[in-house]
Write an enzyme that holds these catalytic residues in place. Structure first.
Site, mmCIF file in Angstrom:
data_model
loop_
_atom_site.group_PDB
_atom_site.id
_atom_site.type_symbol
_atom_site.label_atom_id
_atom_site.label_comp_id
_atom_site.label_asym_id
_atom_site.label_seq_id
_atom_site.Cartn_x
_atom_site.Cartn_y
_atom_site.Cartn_z
ATOM 1 N N SER A 245 0.829 -1.208 0.000
ATOM 2 C CA SER A 245 0.000 0.000 0.000
ATOM 3 C C SER A 245 0.865 1.262 0.000
ATOM 4 C CB SER A 245 -0.890 -0.010 1.242
ATOM 5 O OG SER A 245 -1.678 1.158 1.272
ATOM 6 N N ALA B 121 7.056 10.910 4.284
ATOM 7 C CA ALA B 121 6.024 11.412 5.199
ATOM 8 C C ALA B 121 4.924 11.994 4.323
ATOM 9 C CB ALA B 121 6.598 12.452 6.144
ATOM 10 N N GLY C 166 1.720 11.366 4.573
ATOM 11 C CA GLY C 166 0.588 11.786 5.404
ATOM 12 C C GLY C 166 -0.736 11.261 4.894
ATOM 13 N N CYS D 89 0.617 3.749 10.520
ATOM 14 C CA CYS D 89 1.256 4.827 9.778
ATOM 15 C C CYS D 89 1.935 5.792 10.752
ATOM 16 C CB CYS D 89 0.248 5.603 8.934
ATOM 17 S SG CYS D 89 1.044 6.975 8.075
ATOM 18 N N ASN E 273 5.250 -2.319 8.657
ATOM 19 C CA ASN E 273 5.153 -0.979 8.089
ATOM 20 C C ASN E 273 6.540 -0.324 8.229
ATOM 21 O OD1 ASN E 273 4.182 1.560 7.170
ATOM 22 N ND2 ASN E 273 2.185 1.159 8.067
ATOM 23 N N GLY F 124 7.298 -2.957 -1.987
ATOM 24 C CA GLY F 124 6.968 -1.545 -1.842
ATOM 25 C C GLY F 124 7.907 -0.633 -2.609
#
Lengths: 262, 310
Positions: free
Chosen positions: B24, B73, B75, B133, B195, B268
């Site tokens: 993701s 980052a 967000g 996250c 993650n 990823g």
């Protein structure tokens, strides 16, 4: 858009720290438009691992692509050591380029420093006489000869230290030239460092001249997937929103960008 | 010699034609990569994290490269669930691969609402719950670092969906197995491990952080050994399948994770480096099976031989 290995034809130093890379890729050369960019993988190892974005500086017959670049860090350092015959993985062409289907205007091409790279391609593609090409550099030893990158267009030079051409900023030179062309419909296409683009934003508003600029940011994918390459948009005054330089740009109308909060 | 190895894998009730998924946030909504290879060959596409309402994301710079990796980052910038269902899912449904939706909420209720919104939605094969996250103020990480809260989010999602639930865990804790066990207990069907690792970088000339958000999540080859060990630990601690994530660049890396206990993997940062990485990994896994005479890739999952076993 393709991802392919290309063979380097030449990779030569034009002026200290500035290199011209030429490689063969008929597919890319046929598709590329001025203002578009490619993502280059400079080595097969993992450090650095991300691709580097480069503007396309021009195309030649028989499917040759030109990339003018400045050595600024680890990635470009590695690239500058590549030799003719070496292979490179290239992804592109990417992004939205300059609209060159708009004749009937006097076009000012304005470049600052290595921001000249995509503007050579633009000047090559804009096939009309009413073009004024202005380029600013810090010193005369940073200037590259347009002929060395295959460009015939005359270029008016401005240097910060006055060592060649107009003594001062290229945007000041532009303002003088604009006044001379006052009776004509004018458009400005530009690429360069942030202070130059901010100055252009003032000029564009002051004289009400449409202006398109090519932006540069850090990028990871170049495809619109990572969302890393954003710039603040001017469209929403009370609300923050962003453009993705890779997909929405890299060429923007100068009024689309929030220059005060960039 | 094995001619046609079976490289399909089973994650709870979700069958994948091969163990390779896109992680993701690194593959957009799939379409971005459409012209680069045949997306139908992927085991699954895990789409960019989706929240109830669209999110703008963090101020730039959002990414910076670090040795053998990158910090991001972003967000959780995303188009929101409505935009996803309307503009992205119909196209994804034309593909012949599983689509896994990654969800992110600001509260336990929001996780529940998001899960409900995908109930009965055709073409969504599973839900991946992002409770890890590191890049949003009141981020999922508030839930994701605490086993009890992680369990409550999981329970809520499981209660509100008819699809398999995968929970994505953070490595930014002292013992990932406590999280894993709590989430398993709460009914998760699989775990994604890991993650990104929280980190930062500083520009010594301007003395400013290199990221607008100051800190970001580290990914890429630099984190692979850390991720691999966490997958190993987690797979030994739980019975549900573990999906290995962290710096996987090639088939060799993917196989390391599977031998260490991962039932499948996600790729990823490699998608940025080599957009065809997933396809090369799928091919490489197949070739490994042929070379080693392995009939079913499932047989290598957790097949690590340790000194203790002699």
């Amino acid at each position: 858009m393709i991802e392919t290995y290309v063979k380097i034809l030449s990779n030569t130093c034009i002026t200290p720290g500035i290199f011209l890379l030429r490689f063969s890729s008929p597919g890319l050369a046929a598709e590329a438009k001025p203002g578009q960019f490619i993502m280059v993988r400079v080595n097969d190892g993992i450090d650095p691992c991300l691709r580097r974005p480069f503007s396309i500086s021009g195309t030649e017959e028989e499917g040759v692509v030109r990339v003018l670049y400045k050595v600024v860090g680890k990635g470009t350092e590695i690239l500058s050591n590549k030799r003719a015959g070496d292979r490179l993985s290239v992804l592109g062409p990417l992004g939205k380029g300059f609209d060159i289907t708009d004749p009937g205007q006097h076009l000012f091409i304005v470049a600052g420093g290595i921001g000249i790279a995509p503007m050579f391609f633009l000047s090559q593609a804009v096939n009309k006489k009413a073009v004024t090409f202005l380029a600013g550099f810090r010193r005369s030893d940073e200037i590259m000869d347009p002929a060395s990158v295959g460009i015939k267009q005359d270029i008016s030079i401005a240097t910060d230290d006055g060592s060649m051409g107009y003594h001062g900023r290229v945007t000041d030179l532009l303002e003088q030239e604009i006044i001379k062309q006052r009776d004509n419909a004018i458009a400005i296409y530009a690429c360069g460092p942030l202070p130059m683009l901010k100055a252009l934003s003032s000029i564009s508003n002051k004289y009400r001249i449409p202006c398109k600029v090519s932006m540069e940011t850090f990028m990871a994918c170049g495809l619109g997937a990572c969302q890393g390459c954003v710039v603040r948009s001017a469209s929403a005054l009370d609300q923050i929103s962003y453009y993705h330089v890779c997909k929405d740009g890299p060429v923007f109308d100068i009024n689309e960008i929030d220059w005060d909060n960039i | 010699m094995t001619i046609n190895p079976d490289i399909s894998v089973l994650l709870s009730s979700l069958e994948l034609k091969n163990p390779v998924m896109t992680a993701s946030g690194t593959f957009g909504y799939g379409k971005e990569f459409e012209t680069l290879f045949d997306l139908n060959r992927l085991g699954a596409i895990v789409v960019k994290g989706i929240s109830l309402k669209p999110m703008k994301g963090n101020p730039p710079p959002r990414i910076v490269e670090t040795p053998a990796g990158m910090l991001n980052a972003i967000g959780l910038a995303n188009i929101g669930i409505e935009g996803f269902l309307k503009d992205k899912l119909p196209w994804l449904n034309t593909l012949n691969t599983e689509v896994i939706v990654n969800i992110y909420g600001h509260s336990i209720n929001e996780y529940g609402e998001l899960a409900s919104a995908f109930k009965g939605v055709k073409g969504v094969s599973a839900i991946e719950v992002n409770i890890s996250c590191p890049n949003v103020d009141k981020g999922g990480l508030v839930f994701g670092k605490d086993p009890e809260m992680s369990g409550r989010v999981t329970e809520t999602v499981v209660k509100n969906t008819d699809k398999p639930v995968i929970v994505k865990l953070t490595p930014n804790v002292s013992d990932i197995t406590q999280l894993a066990k709590a989430v398993e207990q709460a009914g998760a069907h699989a775990l994604s491990v890991i993650n990104t690792l929280t980190g930062m970088a500083v520009d010594i000339n301007t003395r400013r952080p290199r990221l607008g958000n100051i800190s970001g999540g580290l990914s890429g080859p630099a984190i692979k050994p850390v991720a691999l060990y966490m997958v190993y630990q987690t797979a030994r601690a739980v019975k549900i399948p573990v999906i290995g994530i962290g710096g996987i660049l090639n088939a060799h890396d993917a196989l390391e994770f599977m031998i260490a206990g991962a039932s499948a993997v996600q790729v990823g940062t490699a998608n940025f480096i080599n957009p065809r990485a997933t396809i090369e990994i799928i091919e490489g896994i197949g070739n490994y099976c042929i070379e080693k005479g392995i009939n079913k890739i499932k047989d290598i999952v957790g097949s690590l031989i340790t000194a203790r076993q002699g």
